[in-house]
Motif scaffolding. Sequence first.
Motif, PDB file in Angstrom:
ATOM      1  N   PRO A  85       0.810  -1.225   0.000  1.00 52.88           N
ATOM      2  CA  PRO A  85       0.000   0.000   0.000  1.00 52.88           C
ATOM      3  C   PRO A  85       0.846   1.280   0.000  1.00 52.88           C
ATOM      4  CG  PRO A  85      -0.888  -1.577   1.582  1.00 52.88           C
ATOM      5  CD  PRO A  85       0.419  -2.128   1.105  1.00 52.88           C
ATOM      6  N   LEU A  86       1.917   1.309   0.817  1.00 54.45           N
ATOM      7  CA  LEU A  86       2.746   2.523   0.856  1.00 54.45           C
ATOM      8  C   LEU A  86       3.462   2.730  -0.483  1.00 54.45           C
ATOM      9  CD1 LEU A  86       3.918   4.941   2.406  1.00 54.45           C
ATOM     10  CD2 LEU A  86       5.788   3.457   3.141  1.00 54.45           C
ATOM     11  N   VAL A  87       3.980   1.638  -1.042  1.00 53.46           N
ATOM     12  CA  VAL A  87       4.690   1.750  -2.330  1.00 53.46           C
ATOM     13  C   VAL A  87       3.739   2.306  -3.394  1.00 53.46           C
ATOM     14  CG1 VAL A  87       5.818   0.435  -4.179  1.00 53.46           C
ATOM     15  CG2 VAL A  87       6.363  -0.063  -1.792  1.00 53.46           C
ATOM     16  N   LYS A  88       2.507   1.780  -3.408  1.00 56.67           N
ATOM     17  CA  LYS A  88       1.515   2.263  -4.385  1.00 56.67           C
ATOM     18  C   LYS A  88       1.193   3.740  -4.149  1.00 56.67           C
ATOM     19  CE  LYS A  88      -2.113   0.173  -5.961  1.00 56.67           C
ATOM     20  NZ  LYS A  88      -3.378  -0.559  -6.056  1.00 56.67           N
ATOM     21  N   ALA A  89       1.060   4.099  -2.890  1.00 55.03           N
ATOM     22  CA  ALA A  89       0.716   5.492  -2.569  1.00 55.03           C
ATOM     23  C   ALA A  89       1.806   6.447  -3.051  1.00 55.03           C
ATOM     24  CB  ALA A  89       0.521   5.629  -1.058  1.00 55.03           C
ATOM     25  N   ILE A  90       3.077   6.033  -2.870  1.00 58.09           N
ATOM     26  CA  ILE A  90       4.187   6.898  -3.308  1.00 58.09           C
ATOM     27  C   ILE A  90       4.161   7.060  -4.830  1.00 58.09           C
ATOM     28  CG2 ILE A  90       6.711   7.061  -3.482  1.00 58.09           C
ATOM     29  CD1 ILE A  90       6.818   5.571  -0.731  1.00 58.09           C
ATOM     30  N   LEU A  91       3.915   5.946  -5.535  1.00 60.64           N
ATOM     31  CA  LEU A  91       3.914   5.996  -7.000  1.00 60.64           C
ATOM     32  C   LEU A  91       2.745   6.802  -7.558  1.00 60.64           C
ATOM     33  CD1 LEU A  91       4.939   2.294  -7.698  1.00 60.64           C
ATOM     34  CD2 LEU A  91       6.325   4.335  -8.116  1.00 60.64           C
ATOM     35  N   GLN A  92       1.660   6.850  -6.779  1.00 61.28           N
ATOM     36  CA  GLN A  92       0.468   7.545  -7.279  1.00 61.28           C
ATOM     37  C   GLN A  92       0.340   8.964  -6.737  1.00 61.28           C
ATOM     38  OE1 GLN A  92      -2.333   4.076  -6.263  1.00 61.28           O
ATOM     39  NE2 GLN A  92      -2.962   4.599  -8.353  1.00 61.28           N
ATOM     40  N   SER A  93       1.253   9.337  -5.845  1.00 66.29           N
ATOM     41  CA  SER A  93       1.151  10.647  -5.191  1.00 66.29           C
ATOM     42  C   SER A  93       1.211  11.807  -6.199  1.00 66.29           C
ATOM     43  CB  SER A  93       2.295  10.789  -4.184  1.00 66.29           C
ATOM     44  OG  SER A  93       2.381  12.119  -3.764  1.00 66.29           O
ATOM     45  N   PRO A  94       0.333  12.792  -6.059  1.00 64.19           N
ATOM     46  CA  PRO A  94       0.385  13.949  -6.947  1.00 64.19           C
ATOM     47  C   PRO A  94       1.434  14.986  -6.512  1.00 64.19           C
ATOM     48  CG  PRO A  94      -1.524  14.087  -5.497  1.00 64.19           C
ATOM     49  CD  PRO A  94      -0.823  12.817  -5.143  1.00 64.19           C
ATOM     50  N   VAL A  95       1.954  14.831  -5.297  1.00 63.44           N
ATOM     51  CA  VAL A  95       3.029  15.730  -4.849  1.00 63.44           C
ATOM     52  C   VAL A  95       4.298  14.897  -4.634  1.00 63.44           C
ATOM     53  CG1 VAL A  95       1.602  17.500  -3.745  1.00 63.44           C
ATOM     54  CG2 VAL A  95       2.262  15.468  -2.456  1.00 63.44           C
ATOM     55  N   PRO A  96       5.454  15.532  -4.833  1.00 72.27           N
ATOM     56  CA  PRO A  96       6.690  14.758  -4.686  1.00 72.27           C
ATOM     57  C   PRO A  96       6.818  14.143  -3.292  1.00 72.27           C
ATOM     58  CG  PRO A  96       7.161  16.885  -5.674  1.00 72.27           C
ATOM     59  CD  PRO A  96       5.740  16.937  -5.214  1.00 72.27           C
ATOM     60  N   TRP A  97       7.096  12.853  -3.247  1.00 73.07           N
ATOM     61  CA  TRP A  97       7.391  12.159  -2.001  1.00 73.07           C
ATOM     62  C   TRP A  97       8.782  12.625  -1.569  1.00 73.07           C
ATOM     63  CZ3 TRP A  97       5.360   9.377   1.736  1.00 73.07           C
ATOM     64  CH2 TRP A  97       6.154   8.498   2.494  1.00 73.07           C
ATOM     65  N   ALA A  98       8.935  13.075  -0.320  1.00 74.35           N
ATOM     66  CA  ALA A  98      10.221  13.660   0.070  1.00 74.35           C
ATOM     67  C   ALA A  98      10.628  13.282   1.488  1.00 74.35           C
ATOM     68  CB  ALA A  98      10.173  15.179  -0.084  1.00 74.35           C
ATOM     69  N   PRO A  99      11.053  12.020   1.705  1.00 73.69           N
ATOM     70  CA  PRO A  99      11.521  11.654   3.042  1.00 73.69           C
ATOM     71  C   PRO A  99      12.809  12.402   3.380  1.00 73.69           C
ATOM     72  CG  PRO A  99      11.982   9.905   1.477  1.00 73.69           C
ATOM     73  CD  PRO A  99      11.213  10.939   0.729  1.00 73.69           C
ATOM     74  N   ASN A 100      12.887  12.961   4.550  1.00 71.06           N
ATOM     75  CA  ASN A 100      14.043  13.764   4.979  1.00 71.06           C
ATOM     76  C   ASN A 100      14.361  14.886   3.983  1.00 71.06           C
ATOM     77  OD1 ASN A 100      14.075  11.644   6.778  1.00 71.06           O
ATOM     78  ND2 ASN A 100      16.316  11.592   6.931  1.00 71.06           N
ATOM     79  N   GLY A 101      13.361  15.347   3.276  1.00 66.58           N
ATOM     80  CA  GLY A 101      13.566  16.479   2.364  1.00 66.58           C
ATOM     81  C   GLY A 101      14.089  16.109   0.984  1.00 66.58           C
ATOM     82  N   ARG A 102      14.472  14.859   0.754  1.00 70.42           N
ATOM     83  CA  ARG A 102      15.005  14.478  -0.570  1.00 70.42           C
ATOM     84  C   ARG A 102      13.844  14.096  -1.478  1.00 70.42           C
ATOM     85  NH1 ARG A 102      20.357  10.866  -1.120  1.00 70.42           N
ATOM     86  NH2 ARG A 102      21.232  12.736  -0.207  1.00 70.42           N
ATOM     87  N   LYS A 103      13.670  14.872  -2.541  1.00 63.91           N
ATOM     88  CA  LYS A 103      12.453  14.738  -3.355  1.00 63.91           C
ATOM     89  C   LYS A 103      12.524  13.639  -4.411  1.00 63.91           C
ATOM     90  CE  LYS A 103      11.224  19.592  -3.178  1.00 63.91           C
ATOM     91  NZ  LYS A 103      11.751  20.779  -3.830  1.00 63.91           N
ATOM     92  N   MET A 104      11.347  12.993  -4.579  1.00 62.16           N
ATOM     93  CA  MET A 104      11.174  12.056  -5.699  1.00 62.16           C
ATOM     94  C   MET A 104      10.201  12.721  -6.677  1.00 62.16           C
ATOM     95  SD  MET A 104       9.736   8.168  -5.460  1.00 62.16           S
ATOM     96  CE  MET A 104       8.740   7.458  -6.764  1.00 62.16           C
ATOM     97  N   VAL A 105      10.344  12.414  -7.947  1.00 65.45           N
ATOM     98  CA  VAL A 105       9.409  12.962  -8.933  1.00 65.45           C
ATOM     99  C   VAL A 105       8.012  12.399  -8.638  1.00 65.45           C
ATOM    100  CG1 VAL A 105       8.811  13.013 -11.394  1.00 65.45           C
ATOM    101  CG2 VAL A 105      11.205  13.187 -10.682  1.00 65.45           C
ATOM    102  N   ALA A 106       6.977  13.244  -8.727  1.00 61.93           N
ATOM    103  CA  ALA A 106       5.603  12.763  -8.521  1.00 61.93           C
ATOM    104  C   ALA A 106       5.130  12.120  -9.825  1.00 61.93           C
ATOM    105  CB  ALA A 106       4.702  13.933  -8.148  1.00 61.93           C
ATOM    106  N   TYR A 107       5.088  10.790  -9.849  1.00 62.33           N
ATOM    107  CA  TYR A 107       4.776  10.110 -11.116  1.00 62.33           C
ATOM    108  C   TYR A 107       3.282   9.995 -11.392  1.00 62.33           C
ATOM    109  CZ  TYR A 107       9.653   9.239 -11.870  1.00 62.33           C
ATOM    110  OH  TYR A 107      10.987   9.431 -12.110  1.00 62.33           O
ATOM    111  N   GLU A 108       2.472  10.146 -10.347  1.00 59.63           N
ATOM    112  CA  GLU A 108       1.005  10.089 -10.500  1.00 59.63           C
ATOM    113  C   GLU A 108       0.574   8.897 -11.354  1.00 59.63           C
ATOM    114  OE1 GLU A 108      -1.092  13.987 -10.712  1.00 59.63           O
ATOM    115  OE2 GLU A 108       0.884  14.719 -11.310  1.00 59.63           O
TER     116      GLU A 108
END
Lengths: 143, 453
Positions: A85-108
């Motif tokens: 569920p968390l992996v799916k949520a990160i991949l579908q997130s409309p805002v960049p996932w950013a643990p500790n401030g390091r951003k991932m592209v929001a792939y939606e």
Amino acid sequence: MLSKSQARAFFFGGTAVTFLIFIGLTIYSLAPSNDQTNHHNITEQVIKGKHLWEANNCMGCHTIMGEGAYYAPELTKVIDRKGAPLVKAILQSPVPWAPNGRKMVAYEMTDEEADAMVEYFKWIGQLDLNGFERIVSPLAKDK
Amino acid sequence: MKYKSQQVAYWFFALCMLLFALQIVYGFIMGFARIGMDGLHDWIPFNTARAVHTNLLVIWLLTGFMGAAYYIIPEEAQRELVSVKLAYVQLISLALVGVAAITGYHFNIWEGRKFLEIPRELDYLVVVNVLLFLGIILATLFKGKRQTTTALVMVMGLVFAALLYLPGMIWFDSQVTDSFFRWWVVHLWVEGVWELIMGGILAFLLIKLTGVDREVIEKWLYVIVGLTFLSGILGTGHHYYYIGVNKIWLIVGGVFSALEPLAFLAMALFAVYMYRKGEKNHPNKLALFWTIGAAIVSFVGAGLLGFAHTLPQTNLYTHGTLVTAMHGHYAFWGAYAMIVLAIISYAMPNMTGRKRYDKLNGHLAFWLSNIGMLGMVVALGVAGVVQVYLERRLGMDFMVAQEEVKIHFVVMLINATVFATGITLYIYEFIKFGRPTDEALEMKEEEEHILVK
């Protein structure tokens, strides 16, 4: 003292011999009887996941089986560690996932795409990586 | 310079300088992102910067090798290139394919496979381009008055490099098989056939700069490239330890990759010995610095630092960490970047007729770039070792460990600034040389008269 023709023979001979051994070992290690990857478990979804993995250059930040860019976490056994569920949520997130401030592209990603990625990660998680799978994912060790 | 068509190399070298400068810019974007300054994320996310950084490296090195071939082959074959016009067509098409690929990376158009991100459609254009290049070089070589070992080794390297690009174009459903054959391209390039190209360029430079007899240099060239293939081909196994293939690679890869430093050691000893043996006092000191420097730094970067994490017992912990980035930086710098900068340094005075051999800027470029790169490599190495201990030994979460190593990236950026200053000076000197001139052709006699002591 070594002559030029002997040196040439060393180059061509050595190259030919080692190349033949290399080809032999390649055939041996890719033979179905030596499969460590559960090749029969590669479904259409896993293949779709691999397409998505490449189309978005996930390896440009993450690593998988230890290969990639060391900027974002290793994803071998990610499903064991974080859960689908968390992996799916990160991949579908409309805002960049950013643990500790390091951003991932929001792939939606769509639901279907995120499912394919999860299946791909699950298949990767079952590989026999000659012991690396236990070192690389210490948090998944005991699962 | 003996042949007018050698001038085409200048434009390849100029493209090299441009792409190298861009590569460094993208390196800085990545470095700053690692310390939390990622203001460009929306336009140039890390995976774009990374793909551009590594692909520009590959393209500028290949451009440098091609320029080197256009300079060296006419001189070795003792004739003009078969077609200068086609060489320019090849250069322009190479630049266009490169620009198209790099631009695409900014719009999520790529094939996310480390080092081979160029989309398959563009791969076909790369193949056509390389075939054109090889056609010109092979036709020149075999129509020439002589086929020297130096030229043959270099051309063999270029032909094999082209052939080995092909396994990387095949689609595999399995990530494991995909990785397996991706290393056929990447490993067998950088730890195999590119070393033939490097060896060829090195032999050419040593013949020209030291005056040692060609037969002696070429004999040892065979021994070195022989050692390279003997260890390097089966050394591919070090990429196969932990990617889901048979354990046999732990033994084969371990033994043969442990032998890989020998080839680089032989190359370093060869270069230093030939320099000491040589009686010619060539005025182009900078070319000599870069040449001997390439042989020595490649031994440290590719040989020793590679060995540091190549044994399966060590690699189990270091695989997929910044330790690899540490080795990668010094290996590419020593073995390939420095040899391309060496041939450029040698060729520029000969092509332009301007004897800027021993300028302060040139020496500063050499030392600043080398000191800066060494500092970067040390910073990356410390970050890598810390990462291994925190993440792999103590079981810390990836991002927690990354926070701990941030400071080492500040150190890396400071050293990268020193490095970039050196490269800026190198490019400044390149520009100051100006364009190739036809007078340089006429200066040949005088030049050789001065060169031999």
